[in-house]
Design a protein around this motif. Sequence first.
Motif, PDB file in Angstrom:
ATOM      1  N   THR A 196       0.866  -1.151  -0.210  1.00 45.20           N
ATOM      2  CA  THR A 196       0.181  -0.167   0.228  1.00 45.20           C
ATOM      3  C   THR A 196       0.596   0.883   0.205  1.00 45.20           C
ATOM      4  OG1 THR A 196      -0.270  -0.515   2.800  1.00 45.20           O
ATOM      5  CG2 THR A 196      -1.708  -0.727   0.923  1.00 45.20           C
ATOM      6  N   VAL A 197       2.631   0.668   0.001  1.00 48.47           N
ATOM      7  CA  VAL A 197       2.493   2.060   0.003  1.00 48.47           C
ATOM      8  C   VAL A 197       3.356   2.072  -1.210  1.00 48.47           C
ATOM      9  CG1 VAL A 197       4.989   0.958   0.696  1.00 48.47           C
ATOM     10  CG2 VAL A 197       5.267   3.263   1.314  1.00 48.47           C
ATOM     11  N   ALA A 198       4.190   3.300  -1.536  1.00 43.73           N
ATOM     12  CA  ALA A 198       4.308   3.210  -2.964  1.00 43.73           C
ATOM     13  C   ALA A 198       6.169   2.417  -3.650  1.00 43.73           C
ATOM     14  CB  ALA A 198       5.009   4.589  -3.868  1.00 43.73           C
ATOM     15  N   SER A 199       6.403   2.226  -4.018  1.00 40.48           N
ATOM     16  CA  SER A 199       7.787   1.915  -5.091  1.00 40.48           C
ATOM     17  C   SER A 199       8.319   3.379  -4.595  1.00 40.48           C
ATOM     18  CB  SER A 199       7.883   0.872  -6.099  1.00 40.48           C
ATOM     19  OG  SER A 199       9.146   1.042  -6.425  1.00 40.48           O
ATOM     20  N   ASP A 200      10.224   3.111  -4.580  1.00 41.98           N
ATOM     21  CA  ASP A 200      10.536   4.075  -4.693  1.00 41.98           C
ATOM     22  C   ASP A 200      11.630   4.433  -5.734  1.00 41.98           C
ATOM     23  OD1 ASP A 200      11.454   4.334  -1.751  1.00 41.98           O
ATOM     24  OD2 ASP A 200      12.686   3.277  -1.257  1.00 41.98           O
ATOM     25  N   PHE A 201      10.878   3.144  -7.493  1.00 42.53           N
ATOM     26  CA  PHE A 201      10.774   4.274  -7.866  1.00 42.53           C
ATOM     27  C   PHE A 201      10.412   5.692  -8.118  1.00 42.53           C
ATOM     28  CE2 PHE A 201       9.635   5.210 -12.504  1.00 42.53           C
ATOM     29  CZ  PHE A 201      11.750   4.764 -12.826  1.00 42.53           C
ATOM     30  N   VAL A 202       8.865   5.651  -7.491  1.00 40.77           N
ATOM     31  CA  VAL A 202       8.282   7.113  -7.768  1.00 40.77           C
ATOM     32  C   VAL A 202       9.158   8.601  -7.040  1.00 40.77           C
ATOM     33  CG1 VAL A 202       6.356   7.914  -6.389  1.00 40.77           C
ATOM     34  CG2 VAL A 202       5.942   5.798  -7.612  1.00 40.77           C
ATOM     35  N   ALA A 203       9.584   7.339  -5.964  1.00 38.08           N
ATOM     36  CA  ALA A 203      10.503   8.766  -5.380  1.00 38.08           C
ATOM     37  C   ALA A 203      11.876   9.720  -6.325  1.00 38.08           C
ATOM     38  CB  ALA A 203      11.067   8.308  -3.766  1.00 38.08           C
ATOM     39  N   ALA A 204      11.817   8.408  -6.408  1.00 36.15           N
ATOM     40  CA  ALA A 204      13.604   9.069  -7.432  1.00 36.15           C
ATOM     41  C   ALA A 204      12.792   9.801  -8.087  1.00 36.15           C
ATOM     42  CB  ALA A 204      14.335   7.547  -7.990  1.00 36.15           C
ATOM     43  N   VAL A 205      11.601   9.190  -9.048  1.00 35.26           N
ATOM     44  CA  VAL A 205      10.854  10.904 -10.155  1.00 35.26           C
ATOM     45  C   VAL A 205      10.928  11.338  -9.904  1.00 35.26           C
ATOM     46  CG1 VAL A 205       9.245  10.795 -11.728  1.00 35.26           C
ATOM     47  CG2 VAL A 205      10.486   8.424 -11.622  1.00 35.26           C
ATOM     48  N   ALA A 206       9.974  11.666  -8.790  1.00 36.59           N
ATOM     49  CA  ALA A 206      10.381  13.010  -7.910  1.00 36.59           C
ATOM     50  C   ALA A 206      11.093  13.234  -7.482  1.00 36.59           C
ATOM     51  CB  ALA A 206       9.398  13.113  -6.374  1.00 36.59           C
ATOM     52  N   LEU A 207      12.105  13.123  -7.241  1.00 34.30           N
ATOM     53  CA  LEU A 207      13.506  13.603  -6.898  1.00 34.30           C
ATOM     54  C   LEU A 207      14.479  14.865  -8.203  1.00 34.30           C
ATOM     55  CD1 LEU A 207      15.761  11.173  -4.358  1.00 34.30           C
ATOM     56  CD2 LEU A 207      15.177  13.818  -4.029  1.00 34.30           C
ATOM     57  N   ALA A 208      14.053  13.493  -8.931  1.00 30.82           N
ATOM     58  CA  ALA A 208      14.520  14.396 -10.334  1.00 30.82           C
ATOM     59  C   ALA A 208      13.863  15.943 -10.964  1.00 30.82           C
ATOM     60  CB  ALA A 208      14.376  12.825 -11.180  1.00 30.82           C
ATOM     61  N   LYS A 209      12.850  15.208 -10.324  1.00 31.08           N
ATOM     62  CA  LYS A 209      11.926  16.875 -11.011  1.00 31.08           C
ATOM     63  C   LYS A 209      11.955  17.800  -9.626  1.00 31.08           C
ATOM     64  CE  LYS A 209       7.418  14.349 -12.297  1.00 31.08           C
ATOM     65  NZ  LYS A 209       5.884  14.232 -11.975  1.00 31.08           N
ATOM     66  N   PHE A 237      15.084  18.297  -8.826  1.00 37.69           N
ATOM     67  CA  PHE A 237      16.720  18.736  -8.962  1.00 37.69           C
ATOM     68  C   PHE A 237      15.972  19.585 -10.509  1.00 37.69           C
ATOM     69  CE2 PHE A 237      18.795  16.241  -5.582  1.00 37.69           C
ATOM     70  CZ  PHE A 237      20.220  16.241  -6.273  1.00 37.69           C
ATOM     71  N   ILE A 238      15.561  19.230 -10.947  1.00 39.82           N
ATOM     72  CA  ILE A 238      15.410  20.198 -12.515  1.00 39.82           C
ATOM     73  C   ILE A 238      14.881  21.652 -11.775  1.00 39.82           C
ATOM     74  CG2 ILE A 238      14.077  20.554 -14.942  1.00 39.82           C
ATOM     75  CD1 ILE A 238      14.332  17.235 -14.914  1.00 39.82           C
ATOM     76  N   ARG A 239      13.688  21.304 -10.896  1.00 40.90           N
ATOM     77  CA  ARG A 239      12.854  22.766 -10.637  1.00 40.90           C
ATOM     78  C   ARG A 239      14.136  24.117  -9.769  1.00 40.90           C
ATOM     79  NH1 ARG A 239      11.901  26.801  -9.442  1.00 40.90           N
ATOM     80  NH2 ARG A 239       9.911  26.876  -7.670  1.00 40.90           N
ATOM     81  N   TYR A 240      15.272  23.148  -9.638  1.00 40.98           N
ATOM     82  CA  TYR A 240      15.855  23.854  -9.318  1.00 40.98           C
ATOM     83  C   TYR A 240      17.140  24.424 -10.287  1.00 40.98           C
ATOM     84  CZ  TYR A 240      13.354  24.419  -4.767  1.00 40.98           C
ATOM     85  OH  TYR A 240      12.117  24.587  -4.122  1.00 40.98           O
TER      86      TYR A 240
END
Length: 346
Positions: free
Chosen positions: A96-109, A111-114
């Motif tokens: 019921t928790v998201a895979s860490d790949f979801v977190a990894a994609v969020a991290l990439a976003k 980094f791009i944002r800043y």
Amino acid sequence: MFKAAMLLSYQYNITIEGEFIGWQAEQTTGDIIDAMDIMCRAISVSNIVGVVGPWLSREAQVIAPFATKLGIPVISNSATSPGLSDKNAYPNFYRTVASDFVAAVALAKLFIRYNWTSCIIIYQNDAFGTGGANAIVKAFNNNGLTVSQMIVFDITILSIDGDLKSLLINAATRMVIVWAESLYTSLILQEALDSNVVGPQFTWIISNTISLNSFNQTLYENLIGMFLIEPSVGSVVNALINTTLLDAAYSIWQQYEPESFPGSMNVENYALFAFDATWTLIQSLQQLCASKINISSSCLSFIGSSYCFDRHFINSKSLLDIVSGTEFLGVSGPIQFSDNVTDRIN
């Protein structure tokens, strides 16, 4: 919230063959052999037809295949390693928790944002750390970002592989991502504080909440600006959640263990994921046994000897089909599982 879900099922008069659903709670230690021992002992003396947990990805990597042999579902609220998404390798596993790949994609976003372009990853050497680090590398590569260095934290000897100060000072980037459990993150940060490689010279991003009590208060200023990335629940992003179920769960918790209730605003997201994992199993068992009402044997019967590795749940396929088809509004948001992977559909 596991206990709250079970007690709430009693309050809602959810029964199996005229009786309330039994349960037991066990605390694992992070040692995969201990986790297997706990599981085997429980299976040998009781008709355990489902597991909520385990907490850690490295435990899930062992418990999930064992559950496949037994024919019962394992629904984790916290095991996030991307490797556990493989439905072929872990057909009885859900989360019921998201895979860490979801977190990894969020991290990439992020980094791009800043306009950050590269990072160093410090990760613990197990399924959680390695899986998370590899997911970050993949997400960064897909977005034209760079992981300039990978540093291992050995969870056996509780030490960084190499000299942390020289590794960071000599790196071309000042962005540091730590993919480690809370205990190990605290140890890593303490070494970083001692080596003076934290803020403001470096920006740190951690993957688990930590307590600041273990650090010298005079060093708190050096931790300012640290980021935390963790799985979120529906209420954080204004998505639908089951407030009726959530209020009932909180009421149960405050009634039976008021001393442990932290207040509705301070309940960890993983606790909400645990409730939804438990509620998924409760509803699935209720549906299974309702469909077997005219069968002479118990809907929860096993075949084989009492030895745990010889046991198999008779109605395994039916229960797994029901879990796979689960769809309801939970306390963390909508609950539904993917057909192709073990992950929850977000």
